[in-house]
Design an enzyme around this catalytic site. Structure first.
Site, PDB file in Angstrom:
ATOM      1  N   GLY A 233      45.807  32.695  13.547  1.00 41.73           N
ATOM      2  CA  GLY A 233      46.756  33.490  12.829  1.00 41.73           C
ATOM      3  C   GLY A 233      47.857  32.759  12.101  1.00 41.73           C
ATOM      4  N   GLY A 234      48.757  33.255  11.315  1.00 41.96           N
ATOM      5  CA  GLY A 234      49.768  32.890  10.546  1.00 41.96           C
ATOM      6  C   GLY A 234      50.535  31.930  11.483  1.00 41.96           C
TER       7      GLY A 234
ATOM      8  N   VAL B 277      45.380  31.406  19.217  1.00 36.13           N
ATOM      9  CA  VAL B 277      45.233  32.515  20.584  1.00 36.13           C
ATOM     10  C   VAL B 277      43.900  31.818  21.553  1.00 36.13           C
ATOM     11  CG1 VAL B 277      45.294  34.515  21.792  1.00 36.13           C
ATOM     12  CG2 VAL B 277      46.275  34.106  19.739  1.00 36.13           C
TER      13      VAL B 277
ATOM     14  N   ASP C  73      56.361  44.059  12.870  1.00 33.73           N
ATOM     15  CA  ASP C  73      55.149  43.345  12.169  1.00 33.73           C
ATOM     16  C   ASP C  73      53.726  44.000  12.751  1.00 33.73           C
ATOM     17  OD1 ASP C  73      53.771  41.933  10.569  1.00 33.73           O
ATOM     18  OD2 ASP C  73      53.420  39.997  11.902  1.00 33.73           O
TER      19      ASP C  73
END
Length: 603
Positions: A321-322, A326, A435
């Protein structure tokens, strides 16, 4: 049990007068030592535990009873060998000599247990196995540099002190003593001896590599390895939680052919280090340079493995992700699989970001709800920052919609209810997500329930900047409320707005205000209303559309005041039609009764 030889190993040969031995030891060593007890005794040797009266510490007193014998020469040779060695992984001796026909040596008393006794209660925890590997290999690297081969390292001769450090206590069968040692090994020792030394041959450094591998096998499985290397059952068959790196080094170390084993202890340790890392290095390794998000994944993983040390075994990548990556990892202490999110170092190079990240993660860790992914631990080492959380076997809502298209209305309503329940819990503790997006909503394969993750991470990483921490998987604020995009003060109602946008996405397969820059999305939000769902999905009830439109109102004051109010409105909107009049009738009657009571009081 704080003793060197537990009851299973107390060997008192039949017919020995232990009392006489004890009294004689008292007489011979009384000026310096206070004899406490006999630990083990044979016709040739006796082991006492004593107290040094001068230095006020416990010591081990070993004596040899028979002068002029081959075994006396063997005892003295081992004493000389121990005196020449200076390594914390080998028991040191303090003094040696002869007293009235008894040869003796005084050495360190180790408070702890033998590896045999410890494993008798069950296999060792994985971190303890890795620690054992490091301790054994450190000793072997040292003694091999001294041109010594230990040949025989067995569970009874490896002591674990109170800090779980391994100490080798017996060098009697080392190559320097081999000409005096008896030829026949104890049958219980054979599984730990390399095939080439079982015939009383000198062996070579790789013979000790075999012994180390066999001891690690014993520690991780709780079972002795088979005597024949070809018959050894792989450790992960007996204990699935065994890390692949540990199994790999064990199976290579106990190959029959010495040429197929590791050449040196250092090579074996490096192979383990390449996967599991080395916690010992954490104080000496400099923090890595900033890592670009596009860095080679293999280089990234190698760096992460070293940072994770003995705590976690990295299994595979789950997503990128940004904020970072993970991974699925195995918690080696608790022997369970968890998800580990590690932030890109270019984000955490700022101390303020690190502090915000830890603070927000600590707040999020307080959340305990069936629809929120639980955070287990916050950690960091060697310039990396991460946290571990429950591993949810399933897909994100974004991936589910991408693969299957728009979801059934009933499914979306259920996900809405579960998400609102989660938000209600989080908001009650003062935690705002900020978010919320399909990528942060995981759908459990087993139950179909939603699990929300990454609470507070956006503000932890970006702070209250121009766009208030709004971002999505691609870096665009497609699910952010207008006040977030304007950089204004936000409250819990931004999560309600985002959830309404997520519901639109799940029902239509696209975001309500399209993509592009934050400015472009903000312009579309300002110019028009929430898109009409029924133009794209005529099976969506008008009442549900009205609820979502209110939740996604441009002005926060026009939205529902709380997640609980949003959920109540959702329940009311989808209540069966035949139950609605009854409810309104109840309200009407209650209002009329209140009016009548008020009129009576006024008269």
């Amino acid at each position: 049990m704080s003793q060197e030889a537990t009851p299973r190993h107390v060997l008192i040969a039949p017919g020995l007068d232990v009392v006489s031995l004890f009294r004689r030891a008292e007489e011979l060593f009384a000026p310096a030592l206070a004899i406490e007890r006999v630990v083990a005794a044979s016709e040739e040797r006796v082991l006492f535990v004593a107290r040094d009266k001068v230095l006020k510490r416990r010591v081990a007193l070993r004596v040899h009873l028979l002068p002029g014998t081959r075994s006396r020469a063997w005892f003295e040779r081992e004493s000389e060998l121990l005196a020449a060695i200076d390594h914390p992984g080998i028991r040191p001796i303090y003094s040696a000599g002869e007293a009235d026909g008894w040869a003796y040596r005084i050495s360190k008393w180790i408070d702890g247990e033998s590896l045999l006794d410890v494993v008798s209660r069950g296999p060792r925890p994985i971190p303890a196995v890795v620690q054992l590997a490091r301790d054994l290999l450190g000793v072997l690297e040292y003694v091999h540099a001294q041109r010594l081969v230990l040949r025989r390292i067995v569970p009874t001769t490896v002591m674990l002190d109170l800090t779980d450090r391994a100490i080798i206590t017996d060098l009697r069968y080392a190559n320097a003593c081999l000409d005096l040692a008896p030829p026949e090994p104890d049958p219980l020792d054979i599984p730990f001896l390399a095939p080439e030394v079982r015939g009383n041959l000198p062996g070579e450094p790789s013979s000790d590599i075999y012994a180390a591998g066999a001891l690690l096998y014993f520690a991780v499985t709780g079972q002795r390895p088979a005597e024949e290397p070809e018959a050894v059952v792989a450790p992960r068959v007996l204990r699935p939680a065994c890390p692949q790196a540990v199994e790999r080094i064990i199976l290579r170390a106990i190959k029959r052919n010495p040429q197929d084993r590791y050449l040196t202890a250092h090579e074996m340790g490096e192979d383990l280090l390449s996967d599991l890392g080395d916690y010992v290095f954490q104080a000496t390794v400099k923090s890595p340079l900033a890592i670009s998000p596009a860095e080679d994944p293999q280089a990234w993983e190698k760096r992460l493995r070293r940072a994770l040390g003995d705590d976690y075994e990295l299994l595979r990548e789950l997503g990128v992700g940004g904020f970072g990556r993970v991974y699925l990892v195995r918690d080696l202490a608790l022997e369970r699989e968890v998800a580990l999110k590690v932030l890109h170092p270019y984000l955490t190079s700022d101390p303020e970001v690190v502090e915000r990240f830890r603070r927000e993660a600590q707040l999020a860790a307080q959340l305990q709800h069936p629809n929120i992914v639980s955070i287990y631990e916050i950690g960091g080492r060697a310039g990396l920052q991460w946290y571990t959380m429950a591993y949810v076997k399933g897909k994100s809502l974004a991936r589910l919609v991408s693969e299957e298209g728009p979801l059934p209305v009933g499914t979306v309503v259920r996900l809405l209810r579960e998400s609102l329940s989660a938000l209600e819990h989080a908001h009650s503790l003062g935690v705002i997500h900020r978010d919320l997006k399909p990528e942060n909503m995981l759908i459990d394969d087993a139950t179909g329930s939603v699990r929300i993750t990454d609470f507070g991470l956006a503000i932890a990483v970006h702070g209250l900047g121009k766009y208030g921490g709004a971002s999505s998987h691609s870096g665009t604020p497609e699910f952010a409320a207008p006040e977030q995009l304007l950089g204004e003060r936000v409250d819990h109602r931004v999560d309600l707005y985002s959830l309404a946008c997520v519901a639109f996405y799940a029902l239509c397969g696209r975001t309500p205000f399209g993509g592009g820059t934050a400015e472009a999305i903000l312009a579309r939000q300002t110019a028009g209303r929430f898109p009409d769902l029924r133009k794209e999905r005529d099976d969506v009830p008008e009442e549900l559309v009205a609820v979502l439109e209110r939740a996604a109102a441009r002005d926060p004051d026009d939205r529902f005041p709380s997640a609980a109010a949003f959920r109540q409105a959702l329940d009311d909107a989808l209540r069966p039609w035949w139950s609605r009049p009854v409810r309104w009738l109840g309200r009407l009657l209650a209002d009329r009764e209140f009016t009548n009571e008020r009129e009576k009081r006024e008269r």
